[in-house]
Motif scaffolding. Structure first.
Motif, PDB file in Angstrom:
ATOM      1  N   GLN A 249      -1.607  11.405  -0.522  1.00  0.00           N
ATOM      2  CA  GLN A 249      -1.728  12.858  -0.410  1.00  0.00           C
ATOM      3  C   GLN A 249      -0.523  13.496   0.270  1.00  0.00           C
ATOM      4  O   GLN A 249      -0.538  14.690   0.554  1.00  0.00           O
ATOM      5  N   GLY A 250       0.511  12.722   0.550  1.00  0.00           N
ATOM      6  CA  GLY A 250       1.676  13.269   1.236  1.00  0.00           C
ATOM      7  C   GLY A 250       2.370  14.346   0.416  1.00  0.00           C
ATOM      8  O   GLY A 250       2.760  14.105  -0.735  1.00  0.00           O
ATOM      9  N   SER A 251       2.540  15.506   0.981  1.00  0.00           N
ATOM     10  CA  SER A 251       3.064  16.649   0.229  1.00  0.00           C
ATOM     11  C   SER A 251       4.548  16.508  -0.084  1.00  0.00           C
ATOM     12  O   SER A 251       4.987  16.812  -1.203  1.00  0.00           O
ATOM     13  N   GLN A 252       5.350  16.038   0.882  1.00  0.00           N
ATOM     14  CA  GLN A 252       6.797  15.983   0.671  1.00  0.00           C
ATOM     15  C   GLN A 252       7.187  15.053  -0.476  1.00  0.00           C
ATOM     16  O   GLN A 252       7.974  15.415  -1.340  1.00  0.00           O
ATOM     17  N   HIS A 253       6.646  13.841  -0.480  1.00  0.00           N
ATOM     18  CA  HIS A 253       7.065  12.908  -1.533  1.00  0.00           C
ATOM     19  C   HIS A 253       6.321  13.163  -2.846  1.00  0.00           C
ATOM     20  O   HIS A 253       6.838  12.894  -3.922  1.00  0.00           O
ATOM     21  N   ASN A 254       5.104  13.710  -2.799  1.00  0.00           N
ATOM     22  CA  ASN A 254       4.397  14.045  -4.042  1.00  0.00           C
ATOM     23  C   ASN A 254       5.071  15.195  -4.788  1.00  0.00           C
ATOM     24  O   ASN A 254       5.029  15.261  -6.026  1.00  0.00           O
TER      25      ASN A 254
ATOM     26  N   LEU B 243       0.834  -1.203   0.000  1.00  0.00           N
ATOM     27  CA  LEU B 243       0.000   0.000   0.000  1.00  0.00           C
ATOM     28  C   LEU B 243       0.870   1.255   0.000  1.00  0.00           C
ATOM     29  O   LEU B 243       0.650   2.190  -0.784  1.00  0.00           O
ATOM     30  N   VAL B 244       1.885   1.271   0.864  1.00  0.00           N
ATOM     31  CA  VAL B 244       2.736   2.455   0.995  1.00  0.00           C
ATOM     32  C   VAL B 244       3.670   2.589  -0.216  1.00  0.00           C
ATOM     33  O   VAL B 244       3.874   3.691  -0.732  1.00  0.00           O
ATOM     34  N   VAL B 245       4.236   1.455  -0.675  1.00  0.00           N
ATOM     35  CA  VAL B 245       5.142   1.507  -1.822  1.00  0.00           C
ATOM     36  C   VAL B 245       4.414   1.995  -3.072  1.00  0.00           C
ATOM     37  O   VAL B 245       4.968   2.777  -3.863  1.00  0.00           O
ATOM     38  N   TYR B 246       3.176   1.562  -3.275  1.00  0.00           N
ATOM     39  CA  TYR B 246       2.417   1.996  -4.452  1.00  0.00           C
ATOM     40  C   TYR B 246       2.278   3.517  -4.465  1.00  0.00           C
ATOM     41  O   TYR B 246       2.417   4.166  -5.512  1.00  0.00           O
TER      42      TYR B 246
ATOM     43  N   GLY C 263       2.725  14.612   9.107  1.00  0.00           N
ATOM     44  CA  GLY C 263       1.640  13.632   9.158  1.00  0.00           C
ATOM     45  C   GLY C 263       0.707  13.826  10.331  1.00  0.00           C
ATOM     46  O   GLY C 263      -0.462  13.411  10.275  1.00  0.00           O
ATOM     47  N   GLY C 264       1.196  14.451  11.394  1.00  0.00           N
ATOM     48  CA  GLY C 264       0.345  14.670  12.566  1.00  0.00           C
ATOM     49  C   GLY C 264      -0.159  13.366  13.160  1.00  0.00           C
ATOM     50  O   GLY C 264       0.520  12.331  13.131  1.00  0.00           O
ATOM     51  N   LEU C 265      -1.364  13.394  13.694  1.00  0.00           N
ATOM     52  CA  LEU C 265      -1.928  12.211  14.348  1.00  0.00           C
ATOM     53  C   LEU C 265      -2.481  11.214  13.349  1.00  0.00           C
ATOM     54  O   LEU C 265      -2.209  10.005  13.432  1.00  0.00           O
TER      55      LEU C 265
ATOM     56  N   VAL D 187       7.123   8.253   4.143  1.00  0.00           N
ATOM     57  CA  VAL D 187       5.906   8.252   3.331  1.00  0.00           C
ATOM     58  C   VAL D 187       4.735   7.739   4.161  1.00  0.00           C
ATOM     59  O   VAL D 187       3.636   8.309   4.156  1.00  0.00           O
ATOM     60  N   LEU D 188       4.963   6.653   4.894  1.00  0.00           N
ATOM     61  CA  LEU D 188       3.910   6.089   5.741  1.00  0.00           C
ATOM     62  C   LEU D 188       3.473   7.096   6.802  1.00  0.00           C
ATOM     63  O   LEU D 188       2.270   7.316   7.005  1.00  0.00           O
ATOM     64  N   ALA D 189       4.446   7.703   7.488  1.00  0.00           N
ATOM     65  CA  ALA D 189       4.111   8.648   8.559  1.00  0.00           C
ATOM     66  C   ALA D 189       3.401   9.876   8.022  1.00  0.00           C
ATOM     67  O   ALA D 189       2.498  10.426   8.663  1.00  0.00           O
ATOM     68  N   GLU D 190       3.795  10.325   6.832  1.00  0.00           N
ATOM     69  CA  GLU D 190       3.184  11.510   6.231  1.00  0.00           C
ATOM     70  C   GLU D 190       1.733  11.249   5.840  1.00  0.00           C
ATOM     71  O   GLU D 190       0.873  12.112   6.010  1.00  0.00           O
ATOM     72  N   GLU D 191       1.446  10.039   5.362  1.00  0.00           N
ATOM     73  CA  GLU D 191       0.098   9.745   4.867  1.00  0.00           C
ATOM     74  C   GLU D 191      -0.824   9.178   5.939  1.00  0.00           C
ATOM     75  O   GLU D 191      -2.025   9.430   5.913  1.00  0.00           O
ATOM     76  N   PHE D 192      -0.263   8.394   6.879  1.00  0.00           N
ATOM     77  CA  PHE D 192      -1.098   7.733   7.893  1.00  0.00           C
ATOM     78  C   PHE D 192      -0.840   8.245   9.304  1.00  0.00           C
ATOM     79  O   PHE D 192      -1.484   7.776  10.248  1.00  0.00           O
ATOM     80  N   GLY D 193       0.082   9.170   9.459  1.00  0.00           N
ATOM     81  CA  GLY D 193       0.292   9.832  10.728  1.00  0.00           C
ATOM     82  C   GLY D 193       0.856   8.947  11.822  1.00  0.00           C
ATOM     83  O   GLY D 193       1.359   7.843  11.587  1.00  0.00           O
TER      84      GLY D 193
END
Length: 381
Positions: A260-265, A30-33, A251-253, A280-286
């Motif tokens: 939708q992660g801004s840094q890697h997008n 999921l995260v790699v995609y 990513g916050g909470l 990427v995981l932390a940015e998208e799923f907090g």
């Protein structure tokens, strides 16, 4: 399910290990995609192919009785050296990013990754063979010398990250063994002293010749970034760490949302699918998504420790301990470097980072651990 069938299933499959492994693989996909969707140099189908090959390799190793491998120390040593040095062969070796770590055989493969399997088997076989004699200095030094061969070989590429994994696997094997604690402490102190001497010698060579000779520039910078914030602000490695920490914090909470992660997008996060996949995981799923991953890793490690404790021979216990040690080191180093708690290395995150060779190796380790469970359970039954 009938009781007899349930017992047979339990003797073959350790369900907690199987379930958490499936979860980690799916979570990783999921995260790699998301990570590769904005970077054309990565191919998601290669990740799927790595998983497919890994499952086949795991099934083959799982069915094989690991106990038949206990006496092949010399064979594992030769296989390790051949695998690790193969990138130096003409016509197939590939030099990239300052290291000769890949071979091209119609597709690019990293032999040093696959050597992790034979390093696990080598170290487990060595310690199992000398376990009751490691209190003798000559035997301890002999075992230590044999276990150092893969590290020396990998440093010819050079690949310090993979070399550190080899060292940690060996350290775990010795810790689980009957080696005296004083020997282990002396070994650790000698290793630290060696690193300091390398830095001092490199500084002396710089003063004499005008250039560093023992460590590559990026290796020095990575260590300096970890030790000195000023160096972090002045180097590319420091920039990478800052962007990684920004991504994690943003990513916050609950995270910014899937894909939708801004840094890697925006392409700001370096090597997002591989070294910095946790960002990427932390940015998208907090924080919640990150804690779910850590919980899954904790269950994976606890399940493996249970398998190790159930093993009815030293070799089986050591195989599982070395496999777990490899995962623990990679988890702590990868996540730690993204948070500036550990030096930057190219060590990927188990079951999460992009890389078909890396994924196959993780499945092969699962196969070894499952083989220990299956064959020990059958013996006891």
């Amino acid at each position: 399910m009938r009781v007899g069938a349930s017992k047979r299933l339990t003797s073959v499959v350790f369900l907690p290990l199987l379930v958490v492994s499936v979860f980690l693989v799916l979570y990783g996909l999921l995260v790699v995609y998301s990570a590769v969707s904005v970077d054309a140099k990565y191919n998601f189908n290669r990740q799927l192919a790595g998983i497919a090959v890994g499952i086949i390799a795991m099934a083959v190793i799982w069915r094989f009785d690991y106990r038949r491998l206990a006496g092949y120390v010399k064979l594992f040593l030769v296989i390790n050296v051949v695998l690790i040095l193969s990138p130096h062969l003409p016509f197939i070796g590939v030099h990239t990013m300052g290291a000769t770590s890949w071979i091209n055989i119609g597709m690019q493969v990293q032999p040093g990754e696959f050597a992790k399997i034979t390093v696990i088997l080598l170290d487990a076989a060595i310690v199992a063979q000398y376990n009751d004699r490691l209190s003798q200095p000559r035997i301890y030094l002999k075992a230590l010398g044999l276990m150092m061969v893969p590290f020396v070989a990998i440093m010819t590429q050079p690949d310090l990250g993979t070399g550190l994994v080899y060292l940690f696997i060996g350290a775990v094997a010795l810790l689980v063994s009957q080696a005296p604690v004083r020997y282990l402490l002396i070994t650790a102190l000698c290793f630290v002293a060696f690193i300091v001497l390398v830095f001092l010698a490199d500084e002396a060579l710089k003063a004499a010749t005008g250039d560093y000779r023992l460590l590559k520039t990026y290796q020095r910078n990575r260590l300096l970034v970890f030790m000195n914030e000023g160096a972090a602000n002045a180097s590319e490695e420091g920039y990478n760490v800052r962007q990684a920490m920004i991504a994690i914090g943003s990513g916050g909470l609950w995270g910014q949302g899937y894909m939708q992660g801004s840094q890697h997008n925006l392409g700001i996060l370096p090597e997002a699918p591989t070294d910095f996949i946790f960002c990427v995981l932390a940015e998208e799923f907090g924080l919640v998504g990150s804690l779910i991953l850590l919980l899954a890793y904790a269950i994976l490690i606890a399940s493996c420790i249970y398998v190790a404790l159930r093993a009815n021979n030293t070799f089986g216990t050591l195989i599982v301990a070395c496999g777990v040690g490899m995962w623990i080191f990679q988890i702590l180093e990868n996540i730690g470097m993204t948070c500036s708690l550990m030096p930057i290395t190219g060590i990927p995150l188990p079951f999460m980072s992009y890389g078909s060779s890396f994924m196959v190796v993780n499945f092969m380790v699962l196969g070894l651990i499952s083989s220990v469970w299956t064959h020990n359970s059958r013996v006891k039954e």
